[in-house]
Write a protein that holds these residues in place. Sequence first.
Motif, PDB file in Angstrom:
ATOM      1  N   SER C 168     -35.899  57.499   7.048  1.00 56.05           N
ATOM      2  CA  SER C 168     -36.983  56.616   6.465  1.00 56.05           C
ATOM      3  C   SER C 168     -36.376  55.430   5.424  1.00 56.05           C
ATOM      4  O   SER C 168     -35.259  55.730   4.818  1.00 56.05           O
ATOM      5  CB  SER C 168     -37.986  57.506   5.711  1.00 56.05           C
ATOM      6  N   CYS C 169     -37.065  54.495   5.422  1.00 58.92           N
ATOM      7  CA  CYS C 169     -36.292  53.415   4.381  1.00 58.92           C
ATOM      8  C   CYS C 169     -37.467  52.635   3.833  1.00 58.92           C
ATOM      9  O   CYS C 169     -38.379  52.185   4.433  1.00 58.92           O
ATOM     10  CB  CYS C 169     -35.296  52.451   4.973  1.00 58.92           C
ATOM     11  N   PHE C 170     -37.740  52.716   2.289  1.00 58.24           N
ATOM     12  CA  PHE C 170     -38.919  51.835   1.733  1.00 58.24           C
ATOM     13  C   PHE C 170     -40.199  52.407   2.144  1.00 58.24           C
ATOM     14  O   PHE C 170     -40.946  51.592   2.092  1.00 58.24           O
ATOM     15  CB  PHE C 170     -38.674  50.507   1.938  1.00 58.24           C
ATOM     16  N   GLY C 171     -40.189  53.739   2.643  1.00 59.24           N
ATOM     17  CA  GLY C 171     -41.405  54.336   2.866  1.00 59.24           C
ATOM     18  C   GLY C 171     -42.003  54.013   4.476  1.00 59.24           C
ATOM     19  O   GLY C 171     -42.859  54.295   4.751  1.00 59.24           O
ATOM     20  N   TYR C 172     -40.952  53.077   5.063  1.00 62.54           N
ATOM     21  CA  TYR C 172     -41.210  52.864   6.483  1.00 62.54           C
ATOM     22  C   TYR C 172     -39.981  53.671   7.075  1.00 62.54           C
ATOM     23  O   TYR C 172     -39.181  54.307   6.839  1.00 62.54           O
ATOM     24  CB  TYR C 172     -40.861  51.425   6.778  1.00 62.54           C
ATOM     25  N   LYS C 173     -40.259  53.502   8.563  1.00 65.76           N
ATOM     26  CA  LYS C 173     -39.307  54.176   9.253  1.00 65.76           C
ATOM     27  C   LYS C 173     -38.008  53.342   9.254  1.00 65.76           C
ATOM     28  O   LYS C 173     -37.678  51.957   9.639  1.00 65.76           O
ATOM     29  CB  LYS C 173     -39.477  54.001  11.004  1.00 65.76           C
ATOM     30  N   GLY C 174     -36.735  53.924   9.083  1.00 65.20           N
ATOM     31  CA  GLY C 174     -35.472  53.262   8.898  1.00 65.20           C
ATOM     32  C   GLY C 174     -34.745  53.735  10.123  1.00 65.20           C
ATOM     33  O   GLY C 174     -35.095  54.133  10.979  1.00 65.20           O
ATOM     34  N   GLY C 175     -33.270  53.284   9.895  1.00 62.43           N
ATOM     35  CA  GLY C 175     -32.396  53.605  11.050  1.00 62.43           C
ATOM     36  C   GLY C 175     -31.207  53.071  10.867  1.00 62.43           C
ATOM     37  O   GLY C 175     -30.598  52.893   9.863  1.00 62.43           O
ATOM     38  N   ALA C 336     -43.313  52.113  11.757  1.00 65.64           N
ATOM     39  CA  ALA C 336     -42.442  50.939  11.497  1.00 65.64           C
ATOM     40  C   ALA C 336     -42.846  49.937  10.474  1.00 65.64           C
ATOM     41  O   ALA C 336     -44.052  49.828  10.138  1.00 65.64           O
ATOM     42  CB  ALA C 336     -42.351  50.269  12.885  1.00 65.64           C
ATOM     43  N   LEU C 337     -42.072  49.091  10.220  1.00 69.20           N
ATOM     44  CA  LEU C 337     -42.340  47.906   9.171  1.00 69.20           C
ATOM     45  C   LEU C 337     -43.540  47.218  10.070  1.00 69.20           C
ATOM     46  O   LEU C 337     -43.367  46.965  11.105  1.00 69.20           O
ATOM     47  CB  LEU C 337     -41.060  47.010   8.833  1.00 69.20           C
ATOM     48  N   PRO C 338     -44.273  46.926   9.046  1.00 67.88           N
ATOM     49  CA  PRO C 338     -45.769  46.209   9.680  1.00 67.88           C
ATOM     50  C   PRO C 338     -45.111  44.765   9.695  1.00 67.88           C
ATOM     51  O   PRO C 338     -45.510  43.673   8.925  1.00 67.88           O
ATOM     52  CB  PRO C 338     -46.919  46.362   8.478  1.00 67.88           C
ATOM     53  N   LYS C 339     -44.438  44.228  10.967  1.00 72.17           N
ATOM     54  CA  LYS C 339     -43.948  43.081  10.920  1.00 72.17           C
ATOM     55  C   LYS C 339     -44.929  41.872  11.176  1.00 72.17           C
ATOM     56  O   LYS C 339     -44.610  40.966  10.550  1.00 72.17           O
ATOM     57  CB  LYS C 339     -42.763  42.760  12.467  1.00 72.17           C
ATOM     58  N   GLU C 340     -46.066  42.033  11.693  1.00 68.41           N
ATOM     59  CA  GLU C 340     -47.115  40.906  11.699  1.00 68.41           C
ATOM     60  C   GLU C 340     -47.288  40.681  10.342  1.00 68.41           C
ATOM     61  O   GLU C 340     -47.270  39.345   9.892  1.00 68.41           O
ATOM     62  CB  GLU C 340     -48.206  41.314  12.512  1.00 68.41           C
ATOM     63  N   GLU C 341     -47.788  41.537   9.811  1.00 72.94           N
ATOM     64  CA  GLU C 341     -48.215  41.333   8.243  1.00 72.94           C
ATOM     65  C   GLU C 341     -47.172  40.448   7.377  1.00 72.94           C
ATOM     66  O   GLU C 341     -47.518  39.696   6.645  1.00 72.94           O
ATOM     67  CB  GLU C 341     -48.558  42.843   7.556  1.00 72.94           C
ATOM     68  N   ILE C 342     -45.929  41.158   7.563  1.00 76.58           N
ATOM     69  CA  ILE C 342     -44.665  40.594   6.926  1.00 76.58           C
ATOM     70  C   ILE C 342     -44.303  39.328   7.286  1.00 76.58           C
ATOM     71  O   ILE C 342     -44.195  38.489   6.429  1.00 76.58           O
ATOM     72  CB  ILE C 342     -43.868  41.654   7.033  1.00 76.58           C
ATOM     73  N   LEU C 343     -44.707  38.999   8.526  1.00 77.62           N
ATOM     74  CA  LEU C 343     -44.363  37.645   8.954  1.00 77.62           C
ATOM     75  C   LEU C 343     -45.068  36.709   8.490  1.00 77.62           C
ATOM     76  O   LEU C 343     -44.900  35.507   8.149  1.00 77.62           O
ATOM     77  CB  LEU C 343     -43.974  37.556  10.597  1.00 77.62           C
ATOM     78  N   GLU C 344     -46.411  37.192   8.436  1.00 75.21           N
ATOM     79  CA  GLU C 344     -47.484  36.281   7.679  1.00 75.21           C
ATOM     80  C   GLU C 344     -47.043  36.084   6.259  1.00 75.21           C
ATOM     81  O   GLU C 344     -47.273  34.774   5.784  1.00 75.21           O
ATOM     82  CB  GLU C 344     -48.741  37.131   7.979  1.00 75.21           C
ATOM     83  N   LEU C 345     -46.766  36.955   5.564  1.00 71.31           N
ATOM     84  CA  LEU C 345     -46.320  36.783   4.220  1.00 71.31           C
ATOM     85  C   LEU C 345     -45.277  35.865   4.250  1.00 71.31           C
ATOM     86  O   LEU C 345     -45.290  35.137   3.203  1.00 71.31           O
ATOM     87  CB  LEU C 345     -46.032  38.316   3.855  1.00 71.31           C
TER      88      LEU C 345
END
Lengths: 354, 354, 354, 354
Positions: C168-175, C336-345
């Motif tokens: 886990s990484c920053f509260g998300y799934k890491g790897g 997983a990282l909420p990619k869509e939300e983040i890409l919007e950000l």
Amino acid sequence: IRLRGYGIEIGVLQTGPMNAITDVQGVKVGHTTLIQGDDIRTGVTAILPHSGNLFQEKVPAAIYIGNGFGKLAGYTQVKELGNIETPIVLTNTLSVPRAADALITYTLMQPENENVRSVNPIVGETNDGYLNDIRKRVVTEKDVLNAIAQASDGPVEEGNCGAGTGTSCFGYKGGIGTSSRVIPEKLGGYTVGVLVQTNFGGIFKLNGIPVAKELDNYSRMLKYGSDGSCMIVIITDAPLDSRNLERLAKRAMLGLGRTGGIASNGSGDYVIAISTAEENRIPYESDSPILYQNFLRNNNTTPLFLAAIEATEEAILNSLFAAEDMIGVDNHERKALPKEEILELIENYRMLGH
Amino acid sequence: IRLRGYGIEIGVLQTGPMNAITDVQGVKVGHTTLIQGDDIRTGVTAILPHSGNLFQEKVPAAIYIGNGFGKLAGYTQVKELGNIETPIVLTNTLSVPRAADALITYTLMQPENENVRSVNPIVGETNDGYLNDIRKRVVTEKDVLNAIAQASDGPVEEGNCGAGTGTSCFGYKGGIGTSSRVIPEKLGGYTVGVLVQTNFGGIFKLNGIPVAKELDNYSRMLKYGSDGSCMIVIITDAPLDSRNLERLAKRAMLGLGRTGGIASNGSGDYVIAISTAEENRIPYESDSPILYQNFLRNNNTTPLFLAAIEATEEAILNSLFAAEDMIGVDNHERKALPKEEILELIENYRMLGH
Amino acid sequence: IRLRGYGIEIGVLQTGPMNAITDVQGVKVGHTTLIQGDDIRTGVTAILPHSGNLFQEKVPAAIYIGNGFGKLAGYTQVKELGNIETPIVLTNTLSVPRAADALITYTLMQPENENVRSVNPIVGETNDGYLNDIRKRVVTEKDVLNAIAQASDGPVEEGNCGAGTGTSCFGYKGGIGTSSRVIPEKLGGYTVGVLVQTNFGGIFKLNGIPVAKELDNYSRMLKYGSDGSCMIVIITDAPLDSRNLERLAKRAMLGLGRTGGIASNGSGDYVIAISTAEENRIPYESDSPILYQNFLRNNNTTPLFLAAIEATEEAILNSLFAAEDMIGVDNHERKALPKEEILELIENYRMLGH
Amino acid sequence: IRLRGYGIEIGVLQTGPMNAITDVQGVKVGHTTLIQGDDIRTGVTAILPHSGNLFQEKVPAAIYIGNGFGKLAGYTQVKELGNIETPIVLTNTLSVPRAADALITYTLMQPENENVRSVNPIVGETNDGYLNDIRKRVVTEKDVLNAIAQASDGPVEEGNCGAGTGTSCFGYKGGIGTSSRVIPEKLGGYTVGVLVQTNFGGIFKLNGIPVAKELDNYSRMLKYGSDGSCMIVIITDAPLDSRNLERLAKRAMLGLGRTGGIASNGSGDYVIAISTAEENRIPYESDSPILYQNFLRNNNTTPLFLAAIEATEEAILNSLFAAEDMIGVDNHERKALPKEEILELIENYRMLGH
């Protein structure tokens, strides 16, 4: 008469011709001895790894901290970059900054160094405050520059001179001592030279003989103050990189241990190790981004380790044998090692000749 | 008969009642000795700083690396956090991982540790590959758990046992050795106990007498391979923090130096130091963010340093005096120290009684 | 789609062709991924600096301890000798001993190593205990040997695989993540590759954008437990000695810092750095006591430092972009990282394209 | 107007009332600024952890070496003994010895110190040789004593003052900067203050915005010379021992990394960390051999680590925002940060208010 003059041999390896750090080709040592009035008993010892411009041709080096209760200048850059770029200067504790400043002066004023704006002076110290009025800080820039200017190869003056003028060791008068070892030709034939400034305590042993115990001359309360310390400088012509120089430096403490030294809380014990192998000099500036170097493999370091241990033990003993009675500040007195008494003891132990 | 049984005294401080690491209250030692067929000569030694749950009640600790050519497990966490949370296990070089795994098993299965998901096992080693078919890795989890289970206070078995079963020292049979010192009541009255697993080389000295030189028993070529090493464990009831425990650990190497050890390139020499002072135990979990601790001041550490040096020197000698002749893999043989010859030598040196 | 697939560029240097640690010639990576039942989410990642016999041809190396609350195996010998002699294996915290044991097996059974009796296995770890029933210690010798056997050059699988399966990484799934940089030809044209196993916390930033702050996704109480950690492996073809490799390793932590990592108390953060420059390989045995080596001068290391920082930052981000939702032991879940939300950000921050 | 005056917030923790190192109770800062003729642009900054006699009441301390290409005085004793016994002085590279000498003068002449014969002065430096004729070594003992005498609590002057008078950062004018953080009451409510002397390079980022990339203002060749460096001083009232202070110090480098710093080869980056917690002062002399101390547990250090990272990042930015254009030796010029251009950039990145 040095220790070997009495037929006492330390260890199993051969010494160099002078049994001194100057057995390493190119190494020079110089002293400024300051004995003034009733209260000044101090000085400066300078060691030059080679006679060129050290800043322009740095030498691989490492410093091992046996016990860090001390004020040595220059540690962190040596650790980071693996080299030394000034002569090594030894003096008293409170004179380290002025000696460091003098090394900057020395470096800035050398030809070719006109544009140098960063220098890492290396200064070691022990605290001679028992015999010397150390708070007066009498060591000047000139004293340091003189020690460097007078540095020479050949035999090294030992005992009450230079940075060892006012030091004490095992309750006796300490001082400067030196010794060397040459490892067998089949193992590389390298020379390891050691110079020490002895100012520490413990339970003195001479070549294994428990002198302090026999003479009942040690502190039962082991209340060593902050005035101890031993500076050890090792120079070798063996091509060691800074990593293996640090390992070599570490072994010197085993030699100190053999004399009965205990690295007490207040003893600032530092070991500086340098390789003078010409093929590994580090130019300040270079057209090439690459250094072509020839280093001894890890596997081949052990004989050098033994050499460092033996030469350190003997250099410490040499400092004690060379030192003479001294009276200093506040009428404090340190007697020289009672050599006759000790030689008789040795005779009884039948160790002469071994 | 141990060394002192022959009237030989090392150093100037008093020993504890058993002259063993178990003189420190609460410390237990256990061995698993593995002698099987012609080729297995190895084992496990476990040292427990206290009898409680070590994970729940950690002890202040430090590890000093005398020479890092070794495979000790657990170093970095001890350095970072300043404590140890498992028993200390010693074994052979190639069995470190299995011993570490066994320590995890031990810790996970202790009551109260049901939720523990992170354990830092401490395992030291030396290489007994001259007498033991080390590549077989015969040490099992059960062997380690047995050593821990059998650990007891009281006298400690020395010589060819536990992790010292197949080791060599100065060309003789080495093994497990132990010793202790009690410092004067006025200096705190603390006990310092040492246990060693001896498997290293150099130029042997016994209480200062140059045995190797006299008996002409050392390698002229100093070609020590990668099979050396000495593990040293120091436990004290003095209230030292991890910083001063590291300083204490460093002094043990001076004791090793006094026996003629040289920390050769291939010798993995590690010193683990632990304080068992009850007031300084470190609870795994706590309601308080603050640890209330009572630590000895820097100024008061010197007597403990001397104790560590003396007890290490004597523990090494005890390992040699206790070890017996052994034949192992490939018919390799290690002779025990030739005690009679050596005692005669000592007699000649008139050192008995000192 | 990796990070750069979204047009996000980290830093100013060029990546290698695959933007992976395998851009360094000769480097291979292999994974064993263990997903079993409801509770096992773990694995093994093996990294091979070159494809020869690593024990016979060791590579210059260093390990920097960012924060030593971890169980990495092999540190002290690398520090002492400056090289690595096995593949590097990453796995979970409680499986380090078994993975180290497997590396011994691997080394002993390689041709030419029939007489090897001392091996220093390098194993790193992070604690995947939130998703994985780590106390079961399911990783076997076979799993490790498989990861090594399957290692290949070419693109590296990222995210929920190998040693990153359950992290886990920053509260998300890491790897697992990887990245590389190639420095300009005029500065040497060297490649620096990084592989990370991400399992740590902090206040997440993506290329400088304060994602955690914007999404209000971080722990106000900063109560990170002992389950953090980040393993970072750097390999370069630049001819660095172990001293400068340690300096290079140190810089990786600056890259971790840029992602918002804080090296919390419980985070075992280690950086392993290796040089594969063929001219500097260290033969196990040699007729010559001298190593002829060509090392980059201190002055020329800075571009490599920047490369290590950038590649570490990007490798961490790549691990997050590649990782997918996972449910594990006790029904614990990592998104997983909420990619869509983040890409919007990111779009709002107008940073795409920079 | 400081950084926060523009609405820019670094990190997630609260600042102290003055957002300065002097938010830690009892801390004082003083500057001597030397601007003389065309060529002298240097000075001295003194930081006093408390207003008593520091030699008689030492403070727990540690120094972390981010990159050791520097001349900091005092490292080894702090490492060994875990405390600091003088004010901290910052100045230029070649003036370290004279500043150290002045600190000895200061200490010797304080009441109660009449018998002190050993002092460990702490002096950090960066190289202001681009704007200052550093080879002239104009800093005098008086300049240092003045900086100490003028030290006061309250707001701290930033930018072109004291030891930051002639420094450069990211190609702009650097200088002195400061910042602080207060961690939530539930986590202890402690304050962490940071002061920096900025003189380093890299690829500048402001709160994550890639300023250097956007403005195309960085060296493509990354040929940073030996003239870099950043000195970072952290003081906290949290009761940390020297081990955890070293860990705290280590985190400051992550804050430096966030500004785009890369710790280039020539950058001497040091972090000094001190705890002022009154219950943990270390008396020079004491009737008791025991120190009764209350230290924060390892587990509770993380919020302080974050505070050190954030305050370091912001202190560096504050130094850049406060610094002004300067012309110095050889008509060398450093421009201040182009604030308008940058604020516009930030506006575009819509990060104001975050």
